[in-house]
Design an enzyme around this catalytic site. Sequence first.
Site, PDB file in Angstrom:
ATOM      1  N   ASP A  17      82.640  11.695  23.476  1.00  0.00           N
ATOM      2  CA  ASP A  17      81.470  11.177  22.621  1.00  0.00           C
ATOM      3  C   ASP A  17      80.664  10.406  23.588  1.00  0.00           C
ATOM      4  OD1 ASP A  17      80.277  10.238  20.452  1.00  0.00           O
ATOM      5  OD2 ASP A  17      81.937   8.492  19.970  1.00  0.00           O
ATOM      6  N   HIS A 210      80.788   2.022  17.336  1.00  0.00           N
ATOM      7  CA  HIS A 210      79.823   2.155  18.139  1.00  0.00           C
ATOM      8  C   HIS A 210      79.134   0.730  18.397  1.00  0.00           C
ATOM      9  CE1 HIS A 210      79.420   6.529  19.128  1.00  0.00           C
ATOM     10  NE2 HIS A 210      80.275   6.355  18.145  1.00  0.00           N
ATOM     11  N   CYS A 241      76.099   9.849  19.137  1.00  0.00           N
ATOM     12  CA  CYS A 241      76.399  11.344  18.482  1.00  0.00           C
ATOM     13  C   CYS A 241      74.830  11.791  18.403  1.00  0.00           C
ATOM     14  CB  CYS A 241      76.931  11.157  17.128  1.00  0.00           C
ATOM     15  SG  CYS A 241      76.948  12.663  16.083  1.00  0.00           S
TER      16      CYS A 241
END
Length: 288
Positions: A17, A210, A241
């Site tokens: 990620d 996040h 992302c």
Amino acid sequence: MSNKQQKITIYEVGPRDGLQNEKEIIGTEQKVELVNLLSDVGFEKIEVTSFVSPKWVPQMADATEVLSNISRSANVTYAALTPNMKGFEKALDSNVDEIAIFGAASESFSQKNINCSIQESLERFAPVVKAGREANLPVRAYVSCVAGCPYEGDIAPEAVKKVAEQLLNMGCYEVSLGDTIGKGTPELISNMLEAVLKVLPANQIAGHYHDTNGRALENVEASLDLGITTFDSAVGGLGGCPYAPGAKGNLSTNSLAKMLNEKGYETGLDMEKLQKAEDYLSQNIASR
Ligand code: HMG
Ligand code: MG
């Protein structure tokens, strides 16, 4: 306090990620070295890469090479994202230990990220979960946009609950709830979790928050209060992302581990070795 020494699992997602969002293509060797350094830190699980279309995420085009070349520690489960059977087959060929499918609570995000509706995504995931289980691999699931969507705005807790329940019923052992763009506040996250907890036990939920707005640690605290014991984070706070504008910055593993240590939880991480991995990042990854 009763929670002293309670074990909290930190699921390291930085190599996937984190690195997926780096603009400059990072060499396979550097990715392998980062995973090797992380393998010493004490994580039970490391998400190494994703077997997605290289046209969609060029940074993950070397998934096979990365997963095949890491030095594996017997204590670590090495995971990868597999959105469809093509990705699953490649991951299996590279001896993946665990796979993850990734859906969303937002229709627009599902379209932008994996090119299909939520319902279609569930239909595509079903054979992947089945094949994973037949290969004796644990299957994890993500739900993105649990506290807001970059395209749709607010997301109802009921929408998160519905997708999470379907993913669990499909055979996933855990559902990681992604605040993809870091819109979550403790209140939003608690409301969302309270809805999901009606259908999933706390020990099958992970928090993936996040840190875009700097609230991820508070969101972890709110989740701890509701009994969640697994959290995703990324070494050096890498990431985001590519299909979620503004999704920069996963919760940093260092900040998460420090906060948990201060609160008296057990994380099993060696902070000096974590620092070594962070140093490697700052010396080798351009944006650090
Ligand atoms: P599509 O274009 O609809 O797929 O993409 P398709 O089946 O029509 O295939 C199109 C082409 O892609 C074909 O190649 C396939 O072979 C190839 P062509 O014939 O044109 O040369 N292809 C693949 N290649 C390699 N590996 C594969 C694969 N599948 C098809 N697995 C697809 C659908 C899902 C593949 C695409 O949309 C995709 O790869 N999306 C991934 C996007 C992504 O990785 N996003 C980031 C991860 S999610 C995230 O970060 C959120 C999370 O952290 C939680 C949170 O924070 O909320 C998990
Ligand atoms: Mg994420």
